[in-house]
Design an enzyme around this catalytic site. Sequence first.
Site, PDB file in Angstrom:
ATOM      1  N   VAL A  59       0.815  -1.227   0.000  1.00 34.35           N
ATOM      2  CA  VAL A  59       0.000   0.000   0.000  1.00 34.35           C
ATOM      3  C   VAL A  59       0.846   1.274   0.000  1.00 34.35           C
ATOM      4  O   VAL A  59       0.351   2.346  -0.334  1.00 34.35           O
ATOM      5  CB  VAL A  59      -1.000   0.039   1.190  1.00 34.35           C
ATOM      6  N   ASN A  85      -7.871  -1.886   5.156  1.00 34.61           N
ATOM      7  CA  ASN A  85      -7.646  -2.577   6.430  1.00 34.61           C
ATOM      8  C   ASN A  85      -6.153  -2.784   6.729  1.00 34.61           C
ATOM      9  O   ASN A  85      -5.765  -2.952   7.884  1.00 34.61           O
ATOM     10  CB  ASN A  85      -8.391  -3.930   6.360  1.00 34.61           C
ATOM     11  N   SER A 140      -9.119   3.188  14.537  1.00 35.72           N
ATOM     12  CA  SER A 140      -9.013   2.481  15.815  1.00 35.72           C
ATOM     13  C   SER A 140      -9.491   3.381  16.947  1.00 35.72           C
ATOM     14  O   SER A 140      -9.348   4.609  16.888  1.00 35.72           O
ATOM     15  CB  SER A 140      -7.554   2.098  16.070  1.00 35.72           C
ATOM     16  N   TYR A 153       1.071   4.774  16.373  1.00 42.45           N
ATOM     17  CA  TYR A 153      -0.121   4.062  15.884  1.00 42.45           C
ATOM     18  C   TYR A 153      -1.375   4.938  16.050  1.00 42.45           C
ATOM     19  O   TYR A 153      -2.155   5.123  15.110  1.00 42.45           O
ATOM     20  CB  TYR A 153      -0.270   2.753  16.651  1.00 42.45           C
ATOM     21  N   ALA A 154      -1.554   5.501  17.257  1.00 39.71           N
ATOM     22  CA  ALA A 154      -2.765   6.295  17.527  1.00 39.71           C
ATOM     23  C   ALA A 154      -2.827   7.523  16.610  1.00 39.71           C
ATOM     24  O   ALA A 154      -3.890   7.860  16.081  1.00 39.71           O
ATOM     25  CB  ALA A 154      -2.799   6.718  18.994  1.00 39.71           C
ATOM     26  N   LYS A 157      -3.835   6.530  13.098  1.00 41.17           N
ATOM     27  CA  LYS A 157      -5.260   6.219  12.976  1.00 41.17           C
ATOM     28  C   LYS A 157      -6.113   7.486  13.092  1.00 41.17           C
ATOM     29  O   LYS A 157      -7.187   7.578  12.489  1.00 41.17           O
ATOM     30  CB  LYS A 157      -5.670   5.169  14.014  1.00 41.17           C
TER      31      LYS A 157
HETATM   32  N1  LIG Z   1      -6.661  -6.168  16.378  1.00 40.00           N
HETATM   33  C1  LIG Z   1      -6.998  -5.055  17.017  1.00 40.00           C
HETATM   34  O1  LIG Z   1      -7.005  -4.990  18.255  1.00 40.00           O
HETATM   35  C2  LIG Z   1      -7.387  -3.819  16.240  1.00 40.00           C
HETATM   36  C3  LIG Z   1      -8.080  -2.789  16.908  1.00 40.00           C
HETATM   37  C4  LIG Z   1      -8.438  -1.644  16.203  1.00 40.00           C
HETATM   38  C5  LIG Z   1      -8.101  -1.538  14.860  1.00 40.00           C
HETATM   39  N2  LIG Z   1      -7.422  -2.552  14.238  1.00 40.00           N
HETATM   40  C6  LIG Z   1      -7.078  -2.382  12.843  1.00 40.00           C
HETATM   41  O2  LIG Z   1      -7.687  -3.444  12.096  1.00 40.00           O
HETATM   42  C7  LIG Z   1      -6.853  -3.773  10.983  1.00 40.00           C
HETATM   43  C8  LIG Z   1      -6.495  -5.246  11.019  1.00 40.00           C
HETATM   44  O3  LIG Z   1      -5.949  -5.590  12.270  1.00 40.00           O
HETATM   45  P1  LIG Z   1      -5.363  -7.052  12.576  1.00 40.00           P
HETATM   46  O4  LIG Z   1      -5.336  -7.212  14.032  1.00 40.00           O
HETATM   47  O5  LIG Z   1      -6.068  -8.054  11.728  1.00 40.00           O
HETATM   48  O6  LIG Z   1      -3.846  -6.814  12.077  1.00 40.00           O
HETATM   49  P2  LIG Z   1      -2.839  -7.737  11.263  1.00 40.00           P
HETATM   50  O7  LIG Z   1      -1.478  -7.206  11.580  1.00 40.00           O
HETATM   51  O8  LIG Z   1      -3.109  -9.179  11.520  1.00 40.00           O
HETATM   52  O9  LIG Z   1      -3.203  -7.445   9.749  1.00 40.00           O
HETATM   53  C9  LIG Z   1      -2.670  -6.366   9.027  1.00 40.00           C
HETATM   54  C10 LIG Z   1      -2.351  -6.859   7.629  1.00 40.00           C
HETATM   55  O10 LIG Z   1      -1.812  -5.743   6.889  1.00 40.00           O
HETATM   56  C11 LIG Z   1      -0.783  -6.243   6.060  1.00 40.00           C
HETATM   57  N3  LIG Z   1       0.146  -5.190   5.664  1.00 40.00           N
HETATM   58  C12 LIG Z   1       1.095  -4.594   6.431  1.00 40.00           C
HETATM   59  N4  LIG Z   1       1.805  -3.731   5.687  1.00 40.00           N
HETATM   60  C13 LIG Z   1       1.297  -3.765   4.431  1.00 40.00           C
HETATM   61  C14 LIG Z   1       1.596  -3.091   3.212  1.00 40.00           C
HETATM   62  N5  LIG Z   1       2.620  -2.202   3.132  1.00 40.00           N
HETATM   63  N6  LIG Z   1       0.861  -3.352   2.116  1.00 40.00           N
HETATM   64  C15 LIG Z   1      -0.153  -4.269   2.173  1.00 40.00           C
HETATM   65  N7  LIG Z   1      -0.479  -4.947   3.288  1.00 40.00           N
HETATM   66  C16 LIG Z   1       0.232  -4.702   4.413  1.00 40.00           C
HETATM   67  C17 LIG Z   1      -0.093  -7.319   6.916  1.00 40.00           C
HETATM   68  O11 LIG Z   1       0.670  -8.214   6.121  1.00 40.00           O
HETATM   69  C18 LIG Z   1      -1.286  -7.965   7.609  1.00 40.00           C
HETATM   70  O12 LIG Z   1      -1.752  -9.094   6.904  1.00 40.00           O
HETATM   71  C19 LIG Z   1      -5.646  -2.838  11.074  1.00 40.00           C
HETATM   72  O13 LIG Z   1      -5.907  -1.675  10.320  1.00 40.00           O
HETATM   73  C20 LIG Z   1      -5.601  -2.497  12.551  1.00 40.00           C
HETATM   74  O14 LIG Z   1      -4.918  -1.299  12.789  1.00 40.00           O
HETATM   75  C21 LIG Z   1      -7.069  -3.696  14.907  1.00 40.00           C
END
Ligand SMILES: NC(=O)c1ccc[n+]([C@@H]2O[C@H](COP(=O)([O-])OP(=O)(O)OC[C@H]3O[C@@H](n4cnc5c(N)ncnc54)[C@H](O)[C@@H]3O)[C@@H](O)[C@H]2O)c1
Length: 250
Positions: A59, A85, A140, A153-154, A157
């Site tokens: 991305v 995402n 988030s 991170y915060a 987002k």
């Molecule tokens: N898990 C939580 O507690 C939580 C809470 C709030 C928000 N979120 C948000 O939800 C989303 C998914 O969270 P998750 O827990 O499944 O995280 P995760 O780390 O399992 O998934 C993130 C995915 O993004 C991919 N990624 C990273 N860099 C990339 C790039 N340059 N190009 C393309 N893909 C890339 C990674 O390979 C991974 O598969 C994220 O945006 C995260 O910030 C998660």
Amino acid sequence: MKDKVVIITGAARGLGQKYCIEFAKAGAHIVAADIASCNETEKLVKNVGGECLNLELDVTDFDSCLNLASKTLEKFNKIDVLVNNAALYGTLKSSRFEDIESDQWDKAMNVNVKGVWNCCRAVVPSMRTQKSGSIINIASLAAIYGMPYAADYASSKAAVLGLTRVIAREVGKDGIRVNSVAPSMVRTDSAAEFLGEKADRAFDVIAKGQILQKTLEVDDIYGTILYLAGNQSKFVTGQTLMVDGGSVLL
Ligand SMILES: NC(=O)c1ccc[n+]([C@@H]2O[C@H](COP(=O)([O-])OP(=O)(O)OC[C@H]3O[C@@H](n4cnc5c(N)ncnc54)[C@H](O)[C@@H]3O)[C@@H](O)[C@H]2O)c1
């Protein structure tokens, strides 16, 4: 979602993978894109009877995002929904704001903010032509609550919320809606990685601070994403939907 074409970034695992499966169950054609392999996701989508285009995507690289849009159009002729995402989360080292390494700060901004901007500007031209589209940017609770020891991170987002509002205003006249979803801590591999050995205790504390005193699970979010993607939310744009069990009340 019947026959809608839905791009989900960060689809290799975690929440992105779950969204792919649920959109497929709802009848959508899936484009699963990630910097990591989406082979497992493709298999899971096919297991529920869905069609899946599996693409490698960085991305942070606009050409890679343009390739995502053009390969999707080549295969399915349209783009109805983009779920932004992909993000850096679990791999970001948690520390006091003044101790965050500059390189980590830049990486968080590059993937979490520029990545969303890149994907939006890659798909909006075709959505404009078809005069419809729904973009969902995953933010988030960290942005609104001000999650301590995660300033990079915060902040990234929080920028996603701003970007969502600006793009929503710019593309509304073309029939395109743009919204954000802000979940609290969800039990995923990435969250466990981020919290480390304190994970169980942290989930407990977070749950106790919510109106609904339960840990948010992967199953608890996709309904909100499907709602924003489809026609039931046709008059909703520029908004932030909290999926946090009532942690903050907007
Ligand atoms: N898990 C939580 O507690 C939580 C809470 C709030 C928000 N979120 C948000 O939800 C989303 C998914 O969270 P998750 O827990 O499944 O995280 P995760 O780390 O399992 O998934 C993130 C995915 O993004 C991919 N990624 C990273 N860099 C990339 C790039 N340059 N190009 C393309 N893909 C890339 C990674 O390979 C991974 O598969 C994220 O945006 C995260 O910030 C998660």
